[in-house]
Each structure stands twice: as C-alpha cells, then as structure tokens.
Write a protein that holds these residues in place. Structure first.
Motif, PDB file in Angstrom:
ATOM      1  N   UNK A   1       0.847  -1.190   0.000  1.00 53.72           N
ATOM      2  CA  UNK A   1       0.000   0.000   0.000  1.00 53.72           C
ATOM      3  C   UNK A   1       0.876   1.231   0.000  1.00 53.72           C
ATOM      4  N   UNK A   2       0.272   2.347   0.309  1.00 53.20           N
ATOM      5  CA  UNK A   2       0.980   3.630   0.295  1.00 53.20           C
ATOM      6  C   UNK A   2       2.010   3.720   1.418  1.00 53.20           C
ATOM      7  N   UNK A   3       1.561   3.332   2.607  1.00 52.79           N
ATOM      8  CA  UNK A   3       2.369   3.556   3.800  1.00 52.79           C
ATOM      9  C   UNK A   3       3.248   2.357   4.114  1.00 52.79           C
ATOM     10  N   UNK A   4       4.526   2.605   4.427  1.00 61.37           N
ATOM     11  CA  UNK A   4       5.367   1.530   4.927  1.00 61.37           C
ATOM     12  C   UNK A   4       5.028   1.265   6.383  1.00 61.37           C
ATOM     13  N   UNK A   5       5.117   0.004   6.801  1.00 59.83           N
ATOM     14  CA  UNK A   5       4.830  -0.283   8.205  1.00 59.83           C
ATOM     15  C   UNK A   5       5.904   0.315   9.112  1.00 59.83           C
ATOM     16  N   UNK A   6       5.542   0.653  10.349  1.00 58.05           N
ATOM     17  CA  UNK A   6       6.523   1.218  11.284  1.00 58.05           C
ATOM     18  C   UNK A   6       7.442   0.129  11.817  1.00 58.05           C
ATOM     19  N   UNK A   7       8.533   0.551  12.431  1.00 51.00           N
ATOM     20  CA  UNK A   7       9.476  -0.420  12.983  1.00 51.00           C
ATOM     21  C   UNK A   7       8.848  -1.240  14.117  1.00 51.00           C
ATOM     22  N   UNK A   8       7.791  -0.697  14.715  1.00 48.29           N
ATOM     23  CA  UNK A   8       7.085  -1.402  15.797  1.00 48.29           C
ATOM     24  C   UNK A   8       5.992  -2.322  15.256  1.00 48.29           C
ATOM     25  N   UNK A   9       6.050  -2.635  13.963  1.00 47.33           N
ATOM     26  CA  UNK A   9       4.976  -3.401  13.314  1.00 47.33           C
ATOM     27  C   UNK A   9       4.566  -4.638  14.101  1.00 47.33           C
ATOM     28  N   UNK A  10       5.521  -5.356  14.694  1.00 50.29           N
ATOM     29  CA  UNK A  10       5.173  -6.611  15.357  1.00 50.29           C
ATOM     30  C   UNK A  10       4.397  -6.395  16.651  1.00 50.29           C
ATOM     31  N   UNK A  11       4.345  -5.146  17.126  1.00 48.50           N
ATOM     32  CA  UNK A  11       3.538  -4.855  18.320  1.00 48.50           C
ATOM     33  C   UNK A  11       2.110  -4.472  17.936  1.00 48.50           C
ATOM     34  N   UNK A  12       1.866  -4.313  16.655  1.00 47.80           N
ATOM     35  CA  UNK A  12       0.550  -3.855  16.197  1.00 47.80           C
ATOM     36  C   UNK A  12      -0.424  -5.020  16.054  1.00 47.80           C
ATOM     37  N   UNK A  13      -1.699  -4.690  16.101  1.00 51.32           N
ATOM     38  CA  UNK A  13      -2.736  -5.670  15.794  1.00 51.32           C
ATOM     39  C   UNK A  13      -2.948  -5.650  14.287  1.00 51.32           C
ATOM     40  N   UNK A  14      -2.795  -6.794  13.665  1.00 48.90           N
ATOM     41  CA  UNK A  14      -2.957  -6.873  12.208  1.00 48.90           C
ATOM     42  C   UNK A  14      -4.017  -7.925  11.904  1.00 48.90           C
ATOM     43  N   UNK A  15      -5.053  -7.511  11.175  1.00 50.86           N
ATOM     44  CA  UNK A  15      -6.112  -8.443  10.786  1.00 50.86           C
ATOM     45  C   UNK A  15      -5.700  -9.104   9.475  1.00 50.86           C
ATOM     46  N   UNK A  16      -5.752 -10.436   9.440  1.00 47.26           N
ATOM     47  CA  UNK A  16      -5.319 -11.183   8.257  1.00 47.26           C
ATOM     48  C   UNK A  16      -6.541 -11.603   7.445  1.00 47.26           C
ATOM     49  N   UNK A  17      -6.501 -11.326   6.148  1.00 47.22           N
ATOM     50  CA  UNK A  17      -7.579 -11.768   5.259  1.00 47.22           C
ATOM     51  C   UNK A  17      -6.972 -12.561   4.110  1.00 47.22           C
ATOM     52  N   UNK A  18      -7.738 -13.531   3.625  1.00 45.74           N
ATOM     53  CA  UNK A  18      -7.310 -14.266   2.430  1.00 45.74           C
ATOM     54  C   UNK A  18      -7.897 -13.549   1.231  1.00 45.74           C
ATOM     55  N   UNK A  19      -7.038 -13.285   0.257  1.00 41.75           N
ATOM     56  CA  UNK A  19      -7.518 -12.624  -0.959  1.00 41.75           C
ATOM     57  C   UNK A  19      -7.702 -13.696  -2.038  1.00 41.75           C
ATOM     58  N   UNK A  20      -8.880 -13.754  -2.584  1.00 38.60           N
ATOM     59  CA  UNK A  20      -9.119 -14.667  -3.703  1.00 38.60           C
ATOM     60  C   UNK A  20      -8.733 -13.938  -4.989  1.00 38.60           C
ATOM     61  N   UNK A  21      -7.734 -14.457  -5.658  1.00 39.37           N
ATOM     62  CA  UNK A  21      -7.349 -13.821  -6.916  1.00 39.37           C
ATOM     63  C   UNK A  21      -8.192 -14.450  -8.029  1.00 39.37           C
TER      64      UNK A  21
END
Length: 127
Positions: free
Chosen positions: A102-122
C-alpha cells in the motif's frame, strides 16, 4: 548492557498474526504435529527492512530444498498500513517476509501492532 543487543531476537515470540499466517500458509504442507513444532521453533533471525521485515525460524523438520510459498495470498490490515506475506524455506530454515502493500510503509514497531489477516481470492486462478 546499554548497547542494542544484536541477539535481541532470541527472546522474540511469534505474534498472533504471524501464527495465523503460518497456519493459513503451511497447513496443507505439514501435518498438525509438524506445524506445532514449526510454531514453537526458535526465532533465529530478524531484520526490519524499512518496508517490512524478514523473520527466520530454524527447525530440523523443515525441508533442505528451497521452497517459496505465496498461496493463499494473505493481506494484513492494521490501522494505518497494509502488508502482504511470503514464506521461503531452505536448509531447515523458514523465512517469513512481511512486506508493505500500500501507500504507507509499516513502522518499525509493526510486530507490536494488531494486524487483521484476510485471504484474498485472486480471480485469475485456473479452475
């Protein structure tokens, strides 16, 4: 002991979203028992790239031959950035690549963030 410890990753534990990514991307390649063993592997490397990171696990049950796993296509969404994931396996090591998507690079603290995982159907899958 005030210097940054280059071996700080040995105290690292897998995050909730990383475990989810491994479960989704590895479940058809390894048995449940093997997958549990992989999830409990020591973290033997970590490198933040500025656009994401590489995290390395080492486990003897991992194959020696190089494999790249990119299916299913996973999309991770946090508050203000989005990431994708790839897994490379070689020489009994597994490397998880988490990269900006996407536009924004993740921060260095990325592993402390809550990240929702979705499966993308191509759509371009052969049926």
């Amino acid at each position: 002991d005030t210097y940054p410890n280059p071996l700080a990753f040995i105290k690292m534990k897998l995050t909730k979203y990383e475990i989810e990514v491994f479960n989704l991307m590895l479940s058809d390649k390894f048995s449940n028992e093997e997958l549990n063993s992989i999830l409990n592997s020591p973290i033997t490397g970590y490198d933040f790239t500025g656009a994401g990171y590489f995290l390395e696990l080492t486990n003897d049950i991992l194959p020696k031959d190089r494999k790249t796993i990119s299916v299913p296509t996973l999309f991770g969404q946090a508050d203000n950035f989005e990431v994708g994931f790839l897994i490379f396996i070689e020489n009994s090591k597994l490397i998880l690549e988490c990269h900006s998507w996407g536009e924004e690079n993740p921060p260095e603290t990325i592993r402390e963030k809550t990240i929702a995982i979705k499966i993308i159907e191509l759509d371009n899958k052969e049926s």
